[in-house]
Design an enzyme around this catalytic site. Sequence first.
Site, PDB file in Angstrom:
ATOM      1  N   HIS A   1       0.968  -1.258  -0.046  1.00  0.00           N
ATOM      2  CA  HIS A   1      -0.056  -0.030   0.033  1.00  0.00           C
ATOM      3  C   HIS A   1       0.850   1.259   0.181  1.00  0.00           C
ATOM      4  O   HIS A   1       1.511   1.607   0.980  1.00  0.00           O
ATOM      5  CB  HIS A   1      -0.893   0.174   1.328  1.00  0.00           C
ATOM      6  CG  HIS A   1      -1.869   1.130   1.224  1.00  0.00           C
ATOM      7  ND1 HIS A   1      -3.163   1.047   1.359  1.00  0.00           N
ATOM      8  CD2 HIS A   1      -1.824   2.584   1.139  1.00  0.00           C
ATOM      9  CE1 HIS A   1      -3.678   2.165   1.388  1.00  0.00           C
ATOM     10  NE2 HIS A   1      -2.930   3.078   1.021  1.00  0.00           N
TER      11      HIS A   1
ATOM     12  N   HIS B   1       1.468   5.482  -1.818  1.00  0.00           N
ATOM     13  CA  HIS B   1       1.154   6.510  -2.682  1.00  0.00           C
ATOM     14  C   HIS B   1       2.490   7.291  -3.208  1.00  0.00           C
ATOM     15  O   HIS B   1       3.527   7.668  -2.291  1.00  0.00           O
ATOM     16  CB  HIS B   1       0.546   7.603  -1.751  1.00  0.00           C
ATOM     17  CG  HIS B   1      -0.766   6.879  -1.039  1.00  0.00           C
ATOM     18  ND1 HIS B   1      -1.891   7.251  -1.725  1.00  0.00           N
ATOM     19  CD2 HIS B   1      -0.913   6.427  -0.064  1.00  0.00           C
ATOM     20  CE1 HIS B   1      -2.846   6.569  -1.013  1.00  0.00           C
ATOM     21  NE2 HIS B   1      -2.378   6.211   0.001  1.00  0.00           N
ATOM     22  N   LEU B   2       2.602   7.225  -4.439  1.00  0.00           N
ATOM     23  CA  LEU B   2       3.998   7.561  -4.976  1.00  0.00           C
ATOM     24  C   LEU B   2       3.645   8.938  -5.705  1.00  0.00           C
ATOM     25  O   LEU B   2       4.674   9.625  -5.939  1.00  0.00           O
ATOM     26  CB  LEU B   2       4.427   6.715  -6.276  1.00  0.00           C
ATOM     27  CG  LEU B   2       5.083   5.432  -5.621  1.00  0.00           C
ATOM     28  CD1 LEU B   2       5.360   4.503  -6.969  1.00  0.00           C
ATOM     29  CD2 LEU B   2       6.333   5.868  -4.890  1.00  0.00           C
ATOM     30  N   ARG B   3       2.311   9.417  -5.648  1.00  0.00           N
ATOM     31  CA  ARG B   3       2.219  10.866  -6.342  1.00  0.00           C
ATOM     32  C   ARG B   3       2.534  10.743  -8.012  1.00  0.00           C
ATOM     33  O   ARG B   3       3.025   9.678  -8.476  1.00  0.00           O
ATOM     34  CB  ARG B   3       2.787  11.818  -5.642  1.00  0.00           C
ATOM     35  CG  ARG B   3       2.509  11.692  -4.167  1.00  0.00           C
ATOM     36  CD  ARG B   3       0.861  11.715  -3.825  1.00  0.00           C
ATOM     37  NE  ARG B   3       0.793  11.868  -2.234  1.00  0.00           N
ATOM     38  CZ  ARG B   3      -0.208  11.331  -1.462  1.00  0.00           C
ATOM     39  NH1 ARG B   3      -1.165  10.993  -2.058  1.00  0.00           N
ATOM     40  NH2 ARG B   3      -0.303  11.964  -0.274  1.00  0.00           N
TER      41      ARG B   3
ATOM     42  N   ASN C   1      -5.053   7.443  -6.030  1.00  0.00           N
ATOM     43  CA  ASN C   1      -5.811   8.689  -5.826  1.00  0.00           C
ATOM     44  C   ASN C   1      -4.945   9.898  -6.345  1.00  0.00           C
ATOM     45  O   ASN C   1      -4.699  10.869  -5.570  1.00  0.00           O
ATOM     46  CB  ASN C   1      -6.135   8.854  -4.447  1.00  0.00           C
ATOM     47  CG  ASN C   1      -4.918   8.637  -3.505  1.00  0.00           C
ATOM     48  OD1 ASN C   1      -3.930   8.290  -3.834  1.00  0.00           O
ATOM     49  ND2 ASN C   1      -4.992   9.355  -2.300  1.00  0.00           N
TER      50      ASN C   1
ATOM     51  N   LYS D   1      -9.168  -0.257  -6.144  1.00  0.00           N
ATOM     52  CA  LYS D   1      -9.319   0.480  -4.860  1.00  0.00           C
ATOM     53  C   LYS D   1     -10.546   1.187  -4.528  1.00  0.00           C
ATOM     54  O   LYS D   1     -11.048   2.114  -5.334  1.00  0.00           O
ATOM     55  CB  LYS D   1      -8.047   1.492  -4.844  1.00  0.00           C
ATOM     56  CG  LYS D   1      -8.032   2.452  -3.372  1.00  0.00           C
ATOM     57  CD  LYS D   1      -7.751   1.501  -2.190  1.00  0.00           C
ATOM     58  CE  LYS D   1      -8.045   2.327  -0.901  1.00  0.00           C
ATOM     59  NZ  LYS D   1      -6.649   3.043  -0.348  1.00  0.00           N
TER      60      LYS D   1
ATOM     61  N   HIS E   1     -10.651   1.349   1.670  1.00  0.00           N
ATOM     62  CA  HIS E   1     -10.268   2.286   2.719  1.00  0.00           C
ATOM     63  C   HIS E   1     -11.493   2.102   3.703  1.00  0.00           C
ATOM     64  O   HIS E   1     -12.679   2.387   3.502  1.00  0.00           O
ATOM     65  CB  HIS E   1     -10.511   3.677   2.119  1.00  0.00           C
ATOM     66  CG  HIS E   1      -9.906   4.683   3.314  1.00  0.00           C
ATOM     67  ND1 HIS E   1      -8.606   5.368   3.250  1.00  0.00           N
ATOM     68  CD2 HIS E   1     -10.684   5.321   4.129  1.00  0.00           C
ATOM     69  CE1 HIS E   1      -8.775   6.199   4.348  1.00  0.00           C
ATOM     70  NE2 HIS E   1     -10.011   6.182   4.900  1.00  0.00           N
TER      71      HIS E   1
ATOM     72  N   HIS F   1      -4.815  -0.532   5.894  1.00  0.00           N
ATOM     73  CA  HIS F   1      -4.240   0.272   6.923  1.00  0.00           C
ATOM     74  C   HIS F   1      -5.182   0.221   8.399  1.00  0.00           C
ATOM     75  O   HIS F   1      -5.876   1.079   8.650  1.00  0.00           O
ATOM     76  CB  HIS F   1      -4.019   1.618   6.699  1.00  0.00           C
ATOM     77  CG  HIS F   1      -5.060   2.333   5.868  1.00  0.00           C
ATOM     78  ND1 HIS F   1      -6.345   2.125   5.893  1.00  0.00           N
ATOM     79  CD2 HIS F   1      -4.729   3.286   4.484  1.00  0.00           C
ATOM     80  CE1 HIS F   1      -6.830   2.888   4.946  1.00  0.00           C
ATOM     81  NE2 HIS F   1      -5.942   3.232   4.098  1.00  0.00           N
TER      82      HIS F   1
ATOM     83  N   LEU G   1      -4.874   9.316   7.923  1.00  0.00           N
ATOM     84  CA  LEU G   1      -6.232   8.692   7.975  1.00  0.00           C
ATOM     85  C   LEU G   1      -6.256   7.362   7.675  1.00  0.00           C
ATOM     86  O   LEU G   1      -5.595   6.907   6.471  1.00  0.00           O
ATOM     87  CB  LEU G   1      -7.377   9.416   6.947  1.00  0.00           C
ATOM     88  CG  LEU G   1      -8.025  10.772   7.481  1.00  0.00           C
ATOM     89  CD1 LEU G   1      -8.736  11.581   6.514  1.00  0.00           C
ATOM     90  CD2 LEU G   1      -8.845  10.458   8.681  1.00  0.00           C
TER      91      LEU G   1
ATOM     92  N   ASP H   1       1.347   2.740   3.590  1.00  0.00           N
ATOM     93  CA  ASP H   1       0.696   3.797   3.185  1.00  0.00           C
ATOM     94  C   ASP H   1       1.466   5.116   3.392  1.00  0.00           C
ATOM     95  O   ASP H   1       0.955   6.167   3.671  1.00  0.00           O
ATOM     96  CB  ASP H   1      -0.730   3.921   4.055  1.00  0.00           C
ATOM     97  CG  ASP H   1      -1.696   4.848   3.594  1.00  0.00           C
ATOM     98  OD1 ASP H   1      -1.665   5.422   2.584  1.00  0.00           O
ATOM     99  OD2 ASP H   1      -2.580   5.070   4.633  1.00  0.00           O
TER     100      ASP H   1
ATOM    101  N   HIS I   1       2.903  14.679   1.313  1.00  0.00           N
ATOM    102  CA  HIS I   1       2.477  15.908   0.800  1.00  0.00           C
ATOM    103  C   HIS I   1       3.548  17.033   1.114  1.00  0.00           C
ATOM    104  O   HIS I   1       4.333  16.834   2.034  1.00  0.00           O
ATOM    105  CB  HIS I   1       1.355  16.311   1.786  1.00  0.00           C
ATOM    106  CG  HIS I   1       0.030  15.314   1.739  1.00  0.00           C
ATOM    107  ND1 HIS I   1      -0.758  15.437   0.710  1.00  0.00           N
ATOM    108  CD2 HIS I   1      -0.307  14.139   2.553  1.00  0.00           C
ATOM    109  CE1 HIS I   1      -1.624  14.673   0.962  1.00  0.00           C
ATOM    110  NE2 HIS I   1      -1.323  13.504   1.878  1.00  0.00           N
TER     111      HIS I   1
ATOM    112  N   ALA J   1      -4.134  14.936   5.142  1.00  0.00           N
ATOM    113  CA  ALA J   1      -3.960  13.484   5.984  1.00  0.00           C
ATOM    114  C   ALA J   1      -2.629  12.835   5.175  1.00  0.00           C
ATOM    115  O   ALA J   1      -2.776  12.990   4.192  1.00  0.00           O
ATOM    116  CB  ALA J   1      -4.777  12.691   6.122  1.00  0.00           C
TER     117      ALA J   1
HETATM  118  O1  DOR Z   1      -3.266   9.526   5.466  1.00  0.00           O
HETATM  119  C1  DOR Z   1      -3.857   9.124   4.410  1.00  0.00           C
HETATM  120  N1  DOR Z   1      -3.171   9.813   3.237  1.00  0.00           N
HETATM  121  N2  DOR Z   1      -4.601   8.285   4.256  1.00  0.00           N
HETATM  122  C2  DOR Z   1      -5.174   8.197   3.118  1.00  0.00           C
HETATM  123  O2  DOR Z   1      -6.319   7.383   3.003  1.00  0.00           O
HETATM  124  C3  DOR Z   1      -4.820   8.894   1.894  1.00  0.00           C
HETATM  125  C4  DOR Z   1      -3.451   9.330   1.789  1.00  0.00           C
HETATM  126  C5  DOR Z   1      -3.084  10.269   0.824  1.00  0.00           C
HETATM  127  O3  DOR Z   1      -3.316   9.831  -0.236  1.00  0.00           O
HETATM  128  O4  DOR Z   1      -2.642  11.218   1.386  1.00  0.00           O
HETATM  129 ZN    ZN Z   2      -3.485   5.061   1.421  1.00  0.00          ZN
END
Ligand code: DOR
Ligand code: ZN
Length: 352
Positions: free
Chosen positions: A16, A18-20, A44, A102, A139, A177, A224, A252, A256, A268
């Site tokens: 799990h 997030h690479l952006r 996302n 997802k 989620h 998560h 989150l 996860d 940011h 988050a």
């Molecule tokens: O903390 C989080 N950040 N929870 C998520 O479900 C999404 C993630 C994000 O993409 O920033």
């Molecule tokens: Zn996530």
Amino acid sequence: MSPINSLTLRRPDDWHLHLRDGALLRAVLPATVERFARAIVMPNLRPPVTTRAEAAAYRDRILALVPPGAGFQPLMTCYATDDIDAGQVEAGWREGLFVAVKLYPAHATTNSDHGVTDPARIRPLLERLQRLGMPLLVHGEVTDPEIDIFDREAVFLERVLAPMLAEFPALRVVLEHVTTAEAVAFVRAHAAGGRLGATITAHHLLINRNALFAGGLRPHAYCLPVAKRERHRQALIGAATSGEPAFFLGTDSAPHPVAAKESACGCAGLFTAPAALELYVEVFDRAGALDRLETFASLNGPRFYRLPVNDGTVTLERAAWRMAEVVGDVVPFRAGETIAWRLVPGASLETP
Ligand code: DOR
Ligand code: ZN
């Protein structure tokens, strides 16, 4: 007994992540490539990854940044919307592009505005996934503002996940998560036959909700699902170190830019990738369970996803180092603080 000071395990995966995209992707990807052989890449983005073409293009942007010989494979996911085309999902699965779908409940978290407003609206998708044996990654939080934010995961289990599993008895689900004792118990109760698994993040194993308010408001501890009470953290440690096949590693890691976190309405997400594996080692070491880390990090995930385990190994040693204050434009978890274990550079790609 003398302490263990060095640990070699089969190359792990991050189930799990997030690479952006763009400059942020470029800044955060190396940390994951160094540690993991594969990662489930969350869809996302803005706009979200909802089609085969978008997923293939995103995968290619990631691969273009992977150094030759690193042997890293991004595993792509499709973002479920109310009007998702199940045919497209199936085609992506059959061609080996999508490994999972997802499900974000609409407005549950970062970039979830296009998420599912009511699971009843995606019945055709769920039927299709069930038929294919293709995993649905969830989620697990309700978005009802009447529900206390610390209860949203537990309520989701009762209101959404239990009825979904009952209606689709062969649907394969990963509850992403997990953060509560209730979720751990729920997964154990439904794990038979490999139909329900769960990822556990390093940060939920390391912090409880006090971290959000330690001496002041701490945006870099906000994610989150939000961290819960200590008793929940203890339940997560119990699950992760149990060796039970339903529980596997998923960071996860969710970077940011600093301005988006240090804000009156901060995003988050915790960026744990720069010490992802080392943080898990710390948890397993403290729990006296280093011998179970490989099962959690390298074996249970492939087994759930029906993929081969990785060749090669990674080695970690007990040697303290200091986490950077920033990586690119992102403040990492434990910024400026000590990390107790160190990854020995250069994963071996040979069969152990
Ligand atoms: O903390 C989080 N950040 N929870 C998520 O479900 C999404 C993630 C994000 O993409 O920033
Ligand atoms: Zn996530």
